[in-house]
Scaffold this motif. Structure first.
Motif, PDB file in Angstrom:
ATOM      1  N   PRO A 203       0.809  -1.235   0.000  1.00 50.45           N
ATOM      2  CA  PRO A 203       0.000   0.000   0.000  1.00 50.45           C
ATOM      3  C   PRO A 203       0.830   1.267   0.000  1.00 50.45           C
ATOM      4  N   TYR A 204       2.088   1.187   0.457  1.00 53.42           N
ATOM      5  CA  TYR A 204       2.939   2.385   0.462  1.00 53.42           C
ATOM      6  C   TYR A 204       3.364   2.774  -0.954  1.00 53.42           C
ATOM      7  N   LEU A 205       3.132   1.890  -1.929  1.00 55.09           N
ATOM      8  CA  LEU A 205       3.447   2.199  -3.330  1.00 55.09           C
ATOM      9  C   LEU A 205       2.184   2.472  -4.141  1.00 55.09           C
ATOM     10  N   ARG A 206       1.059   2.664  -3.476  1.00 55.22           N
ATOM     11  CA  ARG A 206      -0.215   2.721  -4.194  1.00 55.22           C
ATOM     12  C   ARG A 206      -0.324   3.931  -5.125  1.00 55.22           C
ATOM     13  N   ASN A 207       0.463   4.987  -4.897  1.00 58.91           N
ATOM     14  CA  ASN A 207       0.401   6.177  -5.757  1.00 58.91           C
ATOM     15  C   ASN A 207       1.555   6.240  -6.753  1.00 58.91           C
ATOM     16  N   LYS A 208       2.346   5.168  -6.833  1.00 54.67           N
ATOM     17  CA  LYS A 208       3.485   5.156  -7.747  1.00 54.67           C
ATOM     18  C   LYS A 208       3.016   4.856  -9.165  1.00 54.67           C
ATOM     19  N   GLY A 209       3.676   5.448 -10.166  1.00 55.19           N
ATOM     20  CA  GLY A 209       3.372   5.157 -11.560  1.00 55.19           C
ATOM     21  C   GLY A 209       3.286   6.415 -12.397  1.00 55.19           C
TER      22      GLY A 209
END
Length: 276
Positions: A203-209
């Motif tokens: 979840p700590y990477l949920r805004n990556k991209g």
């Protein structure tokens, strides 16, 4: 009430965003307005390739976005982004962008249009400059996925300061060291935020991209959401480019690029970077 429980009261902070993923090269659109990264850029008829005001050399075309790529509300019908690697740094940059001006301030340039019809658009002619291939990266078109977005933990300092007030109590004021309880609490909050948007894995990477809209993934540092220089309101994320095969271009050591705009003063943009 602790952090994870408190998040349930702030579900209204969830924003829609459009995630961009690589598109199969078969059947690429011939529409010159189509969203793509690299290749030859499109612009309004008469617009010239932007020249860096610092080094007086043409900028590199990074990408363009057409409103049809948005699966939520699009702030612009079309926008494109150019960058001068030689004259920009990882420092924050704020500049107004004039759609019809050929020059670009501080080593980057955005052309943004509330409306741009196909008959009023053309491929921007390449400037008379050495090897024009240096000004274009490898072309890649994209597909869109609609997702929900919720602020990263560091972003909650702006949107839910109460959580940070509680978390700060777990930091030693003399040494500035954080305890295991601190990181446990951060993990709990990230997991709770992930559940709110349906992204429970990492979840700590949920805004990556590569993202249009939503909340930024602050990959290595505090929330650096800028304020509009005119109205001083927090600006909204227009485009985020995390390291990705979509964009064949690197900023430093795995930096993420963020472009913000003001919803009230739409020709005010801000360019930021964070690196790992």
């Amino acid at each position: 009430m602790d952090g994870p429980e408190l998040l349930n009261k702030y579900y209204y902070l969830i924003k829609k965003r459009t995630k961009l993923i690589p598109k199969d090269q078969v059947g690429w659109s011939k529409n010159i307005l189509a969203t793509r990264f690299g290749g030859q850029p499109t612009g309004k008829i008469g617009v010239q390739w932007p020249i860096c005001e610092v080094c007086d050399k043409p900028m590199t075309f990074i990408g363009q976005v057409y409103s049809s790529s948005y699966l939520h509300t699009s702030p612009f019908h079309f926008f494109s982004f150019f960058y001068c690697h030689s004259c920009n740094t990882a420092n924050s940059r704020i500049s107004a962008s004039d759609n019809d001006a050929a020059d670009g301030a501080l080593g980057w340039k955005i052309f943004a249009y509330e409306e741009l019809k196909t008959e009023d658009a053309c491929l921007i002619p390449l400037p008379d400059y050495g090897d024009p291939k240096e000004l274009m990266i490898e072309e890649q078109q994209v597909e869109s996925i609609l997702e929900d977005s919720f602020p990263d933990f560091v972003g909650l300092k702006l949107y839910i300061p109460l959580i940070w007030n509680n978390i700060d109590k777990l930091i030693d004021p003399e040494t500035n060291r954080v305890s295991k309880d601190y990181w446990d609490k951060v993990e709990q909050i990230e997991k709770a935020a992930g559940k709110l948007v349906g992204i429970e894995q990492k979840p700590y990477l949920r805004n990556k991209g590569v993202m249009l809209g939503g909340y930024p993934n602050w990959c290595n540092g505090p929330d650096e959401t800028p304020n509009c220089p005119i109205c001083e309101s927090p600006m909204d994320l227009l485009l985020q480019i995390s390291p990705s095969q979509i964009v064949k271009y690197n900023w430093g050591d795995c930096w993420t690029l963020y472009i913000f705009y003001c919803t009230k003063h739409k020709q005010q943009f801000s360019l930021h970077f964070q690196g790992t």
